[in-house]
Design an enzyme around this catalytic site. Structure first.
Site, mmCIF file in Angstrom:
data_model
loop_
_atom_site.group_PDB
_atom_site.id
_atom_site.type_symbol
_atom_site.label_atom_id
_atom_site.label_comp_id
_atom_site.label_asym_id
_atom_site.label_seq_id
_atom_site.Cartn_x
_atom_site.Cartn_y
_atom_site.Cartn_z
ATOM 1 N N SER A 32 0.792 -1.206 0.000
ATOM 2 C CA SER A 32 0.000 0.000 0.000
ATOM 3 C C SER A 32 0.832 1.266 0.000
ATOM 4 O O SER A 32 1.539 1.563 -0.943
ATOM 5 C CB SER A 32 -0.914 -0.097 1.217
ATOM 6 O OG SER A 32 -1.734 0.995 1.354
ATOM 7 N N ASP A 52 10.693 4.949 -9.895
ATOM 8 C CA ASP A 52 10.367 5.551 -11.187
ATOM 9 C C ASP A 52 11.200 6.788 -11.467
ATOM 10 O O ASP A 52 11.574 7.059 -12.617
ATOM 11 C CB ASP A 52 8.886 5.913 -11.235
ATOM 12 C CG ASP A 52 8.012 4.728 -11.625
ATOM 13 O OD1 ASP A 52 8.546 3.611 -11.724
ATOM 14 O OD2 ASP A 52 6.804 4.924 -11.835
ATOM 15 N N LYS A 80 -0.765 -4.229 -3.315
ATOM 16 C CA LYS A 80 -2.065 -3.622 -3.035
ATOM 17 C C LYS A 80 -2.092 -2.216 -3.607
ATOM 18 O O LYS A 80 -1.565 -1.282 -3.024
ATOM 19 C CB LYS A 80 -2.370 -3.583 -1.541
ATOM 20 C CG LYS A 80 -3.774 -3.029 -1.323
ATOM 21 C CD LYS A 80 -4.208 -3.067 0.099
ATOM 22 C CE LYS A 80 -5.662 -2.642 0.196
ATOM 23 N NZ LYS A 80 -5.905 -1.307 -0.399
#
Length: 486
Positions: free
Chosen positions: A292, A303, A317
């Site tokens: 999460s 990224d 999740k």
């Protein structure tokens, strides 16, 4: 509707949801929905009048609401008094318990992760364990909130839980002493020339606590050369806090976006300028217990190429839950969006894959190489799809495992390899080219199934990986129809 809490397996959004609900149009008497509601009323009346013993209508309706919502996905649920109180306890306050994040799966209580420095952690509870009995009384089929209530109690009192663990033939008992559980989400220390920041969850003050702790650490150690951010077994928490933590290490750009049912239902969270490490090498440690909100941080830093991820693939999740307060200490927890990393990746079911895959032990590596029943979001039969058609990597040989002479009881091999990446200036390719770990011997696996690795491509020897096969808690975990601390 603003989502404030994205726990391992829940998201808190205290809002005027009840008012919005009340303003919805009444179902037409001719609609199919009206007919189904009439059917529900008829069945309820039959049960009340004819069941073999007198029934509690409130309990029946609560169960019906829970069943309706949990049929949607593992994280939507109806929160009655105790469940709603548990969810609020999770983000503030303390309570007497043993320190577990738990969820419900097929009528059983399943451990998401033990909390740091709690009786459960000290007793050796593990993610994926099932708790089947408390003090000798079965809790199979018991609503999650009732099972959690049985595990809570006055600090200093004892309880015995019966545990079923994958890989063990027989259940076993653990006797624990309850303590006052106060979640301390941030800890720092030095590991030689490198800083270490542990974030166990994303609670109300995590981002600020992390900033203050890092400032103090860097002031005391002005020659610090890099930082390890440990998010292992972090089941998630408050979205705004995960955004705040990622923002500490970025100089701008998107951190995460959440996207709802409609094409224009998008919320983007941006980083401000100001990397407090000023470009210093950064490594993030993850494992399947990282869920999460923890995945939001790991995905954003990966990224933006701000950090290398070392460890194991995260839980996966990537759905957002809103908790809509209905009044009278009741609420609906409903999945309302998916979240995406800056590059547009949906983590739902797939997780964040590490740049350097490292198992903490050979036993863990063997489990990943052979078990089709790994505890991740993808293991839930009714999990929301990834929205990209992607699937989680199947069982496979882990890139690196501890060598035979590494003491896994006293040492932390994942941290060791994370520090190695920092020693190479954050260049994970250099660390891969110089593996400290061993290759998992596949002789035993091949004996059990000679065709297991047949036809699979070998990977570069420098990576320390054997072969690839095919592969399963905010953000958000934990993971499950509901998650609750106890």
């Amino acid at each position: 509707m603003k989502n404030l809490y994205l726990g391992g397996f829940a998201a808190l959004c205290l809002s005027a949801g009840a008012v919005a609900y009340a303003n919805q149009p009444v179902f037409s008497p001719r609609s199919d929905t009206y007919e189904q509601l009439k059917l529900f009323g008829d069945v309820l009346a039959i049960v009340q009048q004819n069941y073999v013993v007198k029934v509690d209508s409130k309990k029946l309706i609560t169960s019906a609401l829970q069943g309706m919502l949990t049929s949607l996905d593992p994280h939507s649920n109806y929160l009655s008094d105790d469940s709603y109180t548990d969810l609020n306890e999770k983000t503030r306050g303390s309570y007497g318990g043993i320190g577990l994040e738990v969820t419900s799966e097929d009528g059983a209580v399943k451990v998401v992760t033990p909390m740091d420095e709690t009786p459960a952690m000290k007793a050796g509870m593990e993610s994926g364990d099932y708790i089947t009995a408390i003090d000798g009384t079965s809790i199979l089929g018991l609503p999650l909130n009732e099972a959690v209530s049985k595990m809570k109690g006055e600090a200093g009192t004892k309880l015995t839980i019966t545990v079923v663990r994958t890989g063990k033939d027989e259940p076993f008992d653990l006797t624990l002493t309850r303590e006052v559980i106060t979640v301390k989400s941030v800890r720092v220390r030095m590991e030689g020339e490198y800083g270490y920041l542990r974030i166990a969850s994303f609670s109300q003050n995590t981002a600020n606590d992390a900033r203050v702790a890092l400032e103090e650490l860097m002031t005391k150690n002005p020659n610090m050369k890099g930082l390890v951010l440990d998010l292992r077994n972090n089941p998630g928490g408050l979205l705004e806090q995960s955004v705040g933590v990622a923002d500490l290490f970025l100089n701008g750009g998107e951190i995460v976006s959440q996207r709802g049912r409609e094409a224009n239902d998008i919320i983007r969270y941006q980083a401000k300028k100001g990397d407090m490490l000023k470009g210093m090498p950064l490594v993030v440690l993850t494992n399947p217990g990282s869920a999460s909100a923890a995945e939001i941080v790991a995905g954003a830093l990966q990224d933006h190429k701000r950090a290398s991820i070392v460890g194991l693939t995260t839980f996966g999740k990537g759905s957002v839950q809103s908790v809509i307060d209905l009044g009278h200490n009741n609420a609906v927890k409903l999945t309302t969006a998916r979240y995406y990393t800056p590059s547009g990746r949906s983590i739902q079911k797939t997780g964040i894959e590490p740049d350097l895959e490292v198992a903490q032990s050979k036993e863990q590596a063997k489990y990943i190489a052979t078990s089709a029943l790994q505890y991740t979001e993808a293991a839930y039969a009714n999990a929301l799809d990834s929205d990209e058609g992607k699937t989680r990597r199947s069982t496979h040989a882990v890139q690196e495992v501890p060598p035979d002479d590494f003491d896994t009881k006293t040492g932390d091999f994942t941290l060791t390899r994370g520090l190695d990446v920092l020693k190479y200036g954050g260049d994970v390719k250099m660390a891969i080219a110089h593996p400290r770990g061993a290759k998992l011997a596949d002789a035993d696996l091949v004996k059990k199934d000679p065709t297991r690795f047949a036809g699979k491509d070998k990977v570069a020897p420098a990576s320390g990986t054997l072969v690839e096969g095919a592969k399963p808690t905010g953000a958000t975990s934990s993971s499950s129809s509901s998650a609750a601390p106890k």
